[in-house]
Scaffold this motif. Structure first.
Motif, mmCIF file in Angstrom:
data_model
loop_
_atom_site.group_PDB
_atom_site.id
_atom_site.type_symbol
_atom_site.label_atom_id
_atom_site.label_comp_id
_atom_site.label_asym_id
_atom_site.label_seq_id
_atom_site.Cartn_x
_atom_site.Cartn_y
_atom_site.Cartn_z
ATOM 1 N N THR A 326 0.844 -1.192 0.000
ATOM 2 C CA THR A 326 0.000 0.000 0.000
ATOM 3 C C THR A 326 0.877 1.239 0.000
ATOM 4 O O THR A 326 1.785 1.371 0.826
ATOM 5 C CB THR A 326 -0.927 0.028 1.229
ATOM 6 O OG1 THR A 326 -1.755 -1.144 1.220
ATOM 7 C CG2 THR A 326 -1.799 1.265 1.225
ATOM 8 N N LEU A 327 0.611 2.133 -0.940
ATOM 9 C CA LEU A 327 1.288 3.421 -1.000
ATOM 10 C C LEU A 327 0.388 4.438 -0.317
ATOM 11 O O LEU A 327 -0.731 4.681 -0.760
ATOM 12 C CB LEU A 327 1.544 3.838 -2.444
ATOM 13 C CG LEU A 327 2.451 2.909 -3.261
ATOM 14 C CD1 LEU A 327 2.326 3.225 -4.744
ATOM 15 C CD2 LEU A 327 3.888 3.037 -2.811
ATOM 16 N N SER A 328 0.867 5.009 0.767
ATOM 17 C CA SER A 328 0.097 6.000 1.508
ATOM 18 C C SER A 328 0.708 7.370 1.257
ATOM 19 O O SER A 328 1.772 7.697 1.795
ATOM 20 C CB SER A 328 0.108 5.668 3.012
ATOM 21 O OG SER A 328 -0.553 6.663 3.758
ATOM 22 N N PHE A 329 0.031 8.156 0.421
ATOM 23 C CA PHE A 329 0.566 9.452 0.020
ATOM 24 C C PHE A 329 0.018 10.570 0.912
ATOM 25 O O PHE A 329 -1.178 10.603 1.225
ATOM 26 C CB PHE A 329 0.181 9.770 -1.432
ATOM 27 C CG PHE A 329 0.864 8.907 -2.452
ATOM 28 C CD1 PHE A 329 2.205 9.076 -2.732
ATOM 29 C CD2 PHE A 329 0.151 7.933 -3.140
ATOM 30 C CE1 PHE A 329 2.836 8.291 -3.693
ATOM 31 C CE2 PHE A 329 0.766 7.138 -4.096
ATOM 32 C CZ PHE A 329 2.118 7.312 -4.367
ATOM 33 N N SER A 351 5.005 10.426 2.723
ATOM 34 C CA SER A 351 4.480 9.366 1.865
ATOM 35 C C SER A 351 5.198 8.083 2.260
ATOM 36 O O SER A 351 6.427 8.065 2.395
ATOM 37 C CB SER A 351 4.718 9.687 0.387
ATOM 38 O OG SER A 351 3.889 10.773 -0.013
ATOM 39 N N LEU A 352 4.423 7.004 2.431
ATOM 40 C CA LEU A 352 4.940 5.782 3.034
ATOM 41 C C LEU A 352 4.618 4.574 2.167
ATOM 42 O O LEU A 352 3.602 4.554 1.464
ATOM 43 C CB LEU A 352 4.317 5.567 4.424
ATOM 44 C CG LEU A 352 4.385 6.734 5.409
ATOM 45 C CD1 LEU A 352 3.523 6.449 6.632
ATOM 46 C CD2 LEU A 352 5.832 6.995 5.816
ATOM 47 N N HIS A 372 3.466 -6.240 9.512
ATOM 48 C CA HIS A 372 3.435 -4.994 8.745
ATOM 49 C C HIS A 372 4.841 -4.401 8.678
ATOM 50 O O HIS A 372 5.575 -4.417 9.660
ATOM 51 C CB HIS A 372 2.486 -3.982 9.388
ATOM 52 C CG HIS A 372 1.083 -4.485 9.548
ATOM 53 N ND1 HIS A 372 0.674 -5.187 10.657
ATOM 54 C CD2 HIS A 372 0.008 -4.400 8.727
ATOM 55 C CE1 HIS A 372 -0.603 -5.507 10.522
ATOM 56 N NE2 HIS A 372 -1.031 -5.045 9.360
ATOM 57 N N TYR A 373 5.165 -3.893 7.499
ATOM 58 C CA TYR A 373 6.468 -3.282 7.230
ATOM 59 C C TYR A 373 6.174 -1.869 6.758
ATOM 60 O O TYR A 373 5.460 -1.679 5.763
ATOM 61 C CB TYR A 373 7.170 -4.119 6.155
ATOM 62 C CG TYR A 373 8.335 -3.529 5.416
ATOM 63 C CD1 TYR A 373 9.623 -4.000 5.642
ATOM 64 C CD2 TYR A 373 8.159 -2.570 4.418
ATOM 65 C CE1 TYR A 373 10.704 -3.506 4.912
ATOM 66 C CE2 TYR A 373 9.230 -2.064 3.698
ATOM 67 C CZ TYR A 373 10.500 -2.540 3.947
ATOM 68 O OH TYR A 373 11.562 -2.054 3.223
ATOM 69 N N VAL A 374 6.670 -0.884 7.467
ATOM 70 C CA VAL A 374 6.413 0.516 7.128
ATOM 71 C C VAL A 374 7.740 1.165 6.766
ATOM 72 O O VAL A 374 8.655 1.242 7.597
ATOM 73 C CB VAL A 374 5.759 1.265 8.301
ATOM 74 C CG1 VAL A 374 5.466 2.718 7.907
ATOM 75 C CG2 VAL A 374 4.479 0.550 8.748
ATOM 76 N N ARG A 403 1.484 7.737 14.833
ATOM 77 C CA ARG A 403 0.393 8.715 14.851
ATOM 78 C C ARG A 403 -0.116 8.993 13.443
ATOM 79 O O ARG A 403 -1.326 9.128 13.222
ATOM 80 C CB ARG A 403 0.866 10.021 15.520
ATOM 81 C CG ARG A 403 0.996 9.907 17.038
ATOM 82 C CD ARG A 403 1.199 11.269 17.675
ATOM 83 N NE ARG A 403 2.541 11.792 17.431
ATOM 84 C CZ ARG A 403 3.575 11.590 18.233
ATOM 85 N NH1 ARG A 403 3.442 10.844 19.326
ATOM 86 N NH2 ARG A 403 4.762 12.113 17.960
ATOM 87 N N VAL A 404 0.792 9.083 12.473
ATOM 88 C CA VAL A 404 0.384 9.286 11.080
ATOM 89 C C VAL A 404 -0.445 8.097 10.603
ATOM 90 O O VAL A 404 -1.508 8.268 9.980
ATOM 91 C CB VAL A 404 1.622 9.495 10.185
ATOM 92 C CG1 VAL A 404 1.230 9.452 8.706
ATOM 93 C CG2 VAL A 404 2.306 10.814 10.508
#
Length: 513
Positions: A326-329, A351-352, A372-374, A403-404
């Motif tokens: 998942t790309l979290s922009f 962006s993660l 999960h890998y962030v 928090r994000v």
């Protein structure tokens, strides 16, 4: 014709059992060389390693596998096959992109499925633009695959020819962002096809369009996941190499190289002396140059790609909006690249990349648990916080990331974590990675193709470099190719796959992992 090593090359010592070293070893074995692999860690993998904690099987390196046929070339060199050794699962979607305005887009490899998804997301005009973009990316890849990606360079003059003209006509020497914008007007869509420039270490507004070939690998060729995690790939490569005759020495950091004149005569670890005819060095460039006792002169100092903070989190729950990748922009985009590559600040609106490997292989976590890998890009230590700063900054930044994530739909993640591992630039530095980045030298124009650090070092007649700091560059496919190219420097053949005239040792039955 590129240069090859002179003199005997019967016994090759490969320093490092990461993907580059394992690729080199397999191609060398296929060409009839005797191979010894020396690795400082207790097993294979290098950056693509494995950590087991509380029943969670954590991949410590890359999480995205594209172009598996390049890995298959290494297996084929000794008469084996990637798919005989590793179960590959195609990911559908390859990514899910989540945007700050609440919109989501599933990135499909199949052209019709992706066209329909783009039309749903941004309308028919953008869907037609996607079709044109897909064609351009495919042509770009065809122009680069064998002429530029899978090629050694001894001089910029080797670029001159029909291949260079073809790449120029395709716009490869323009700017990545500009070429994508020719096809797509929607700014969110453009991010999906340019975020990969981060790993090249250059903002998309400045990166060569030729590097959009990385977007081809992700969005057209497709993304795969090996059953058992990414670590299944280096493990299978090591087992295959060992079955073909390679000798592995684990837990043996190399302390120096013994020389006679301009030739390496032995590799020295803390416990033994290993005589050799030549050596392949896969550590990061400063470590390799340190072992060789010389650093090549360059007109300008090497520039490095941004680094990353990685949080591995084993949780008692997951969140349904997450795909495998998942790309979290965030809202910010240009400012984010400015922070990462120029000002050295941590992303204020990050962006993660969030990877959930248990979405595809639940066995990587205890029953009912999720991994999960962030990955949060950050400046390298040359322009951002130094390694010492990260020892105190790391825990605070981890809390900010949680928090994000909590605000972006992963509510309660902090309380859901059972096992975790935080990796910062201080850890990359401790592993010997220059500037505290696992992504090595950036892909600026002055560090591309024949201008990138060569895999041969002047003053040493029988050593070759491999890995992401040298030709062709960063990423799993280029690193695998770097091992192949290093082997070709030794064998004198660009094709080191097994031929009818060579008979690598057959694999024993039941040797598959």
């Amino acid at each position: 014709m590129t240069g090859t090593l002179k003199g005997p090359t019967d016994h090759v010592v490969v320093v490092g059992a990461g993907l580059a070293g394992l690729s080199a070893a397999l191609h060398l074995l296929g060409a009839g060389r005797r191979v010894t692999v020396v690795e400082r860690d207790s097993g294979p993998g290098g950056r693509a390693g494995r950590l087991v904690r509380g029943g969670y099987h954590i991949d410590t390196g890359p999480t995205v596998l594209t172009m598996p046929e390049i890995a298959d070339e290494a297996f084929a060199a000794v008469g084996s096959s990637l798919r005989d050794r590793v179960e590959l699962v195609p990911l559908h979607p390859a990514y899910r992109a989540c945007f700050a305005d609440g919109g989501t887009l599933d990135v499909h490899t199949d052209a019709d499925a992706m066209e329909a998804e783009v039309e749903r997301f941004a309308g028919p005009a953008e869907a037609a633009g996607y079709r044109r973009l897909r064609h351009w990316l495919t042509e770009l890849y065809r122009a680069e695959r064998h002429r530029f990606l899978d090629a050694d360079f001894d001089s910029p003059r080797q670029l001159i020819g029909p291949g260079l003209l073809r790449l120029a006509l395709l716009g490869g020497f323009g700017r990545w962002e500009t070429e994508i914008a020719r096809h797509l007007r929607d700014e969110r869509l453009r991010r999906v096809f340019t975020f990969q420039s981060l790993y090249a270490g250059v903002p998309p507004a400045r990166a060569l369009a030729a590097y959009a070939v990385i977007a081809y690998m992700d969005t057209v060729a497709g993304v795969h996941f090996p059953r058992g995690g990414m670590y299944a790939l280096p493990r299978a490569m090591a087992e295959t190499a060992e079955a073909a005759g390679a000798v592995f020495h684990y837990g043996r950091p190399v302390t120096r190289l013994e020389r006679t004149g301009d030739r390496i005569t032995a590799v020295i670890t803390g416990e033994e002396r290993i005589p050799c005819d030549c050596v392949v060095l896969t550590p990061d460039l400063p470590v390799a140059y340190g072992l060789l006792g010389r650093t090549p002169r360059r007109p300008v100092r090497l520039r490095y790609a941004p680094s990353a903070v990685v949080l591995h989190a084993g949780c008692d729950r997951t969140w349904p909006h997450l795909a495998h990748h998942t790309l979290s922009f965030g809202h910010a985009w240009r400012r984010t690249f400015d922070e990462l590559t120029r000002t050295g600040e941590l992303m204020r609106d990050p962006s993660l990349l969030i990877t959930r490997p248990t979405a595809t292989d639940p066995a990587l976590a205890p029953p009912g648990r999720h991994l999960h890998y962030v990955l949060a890009p950050c400046p390298h230590t040359g322009i951002g916080p130094g390694p010492a700063d990260w020892h105190s900054l790391g825990p605070r930044y981890r809390d900010e990331l949680l928090r994000v994530l909590d605000r972006r739909g992963m509510g309660g993640i902090a309380s859901a974590i059972e096992e975790e591992c935080l990796v910062t630039p201080a850890d990359w530095t401790a592993r010997g990675h220059a500037a505290g980045t696992p992504f090595s030298a950036a892909h600026t124009f002055a560090q591309t193709g024949p201008f990138r650090p060569r895999n041969l070092v002047r003053g040493t007649a029988n050593a070759v470099l491999a890995g992401c700091g040298t030709t062709p560059g960063v990423g799993v496919p280029p690193v695998l190719l770097s091992g192949k190219l290093a082997a070709a420097r030794i064998t004198g053949s660009a094709r080191t796959t097994a031929s009818p005239g060579r008979n690598p040792r057959p694999h024993p039955q039941g040797a598959c992992p």
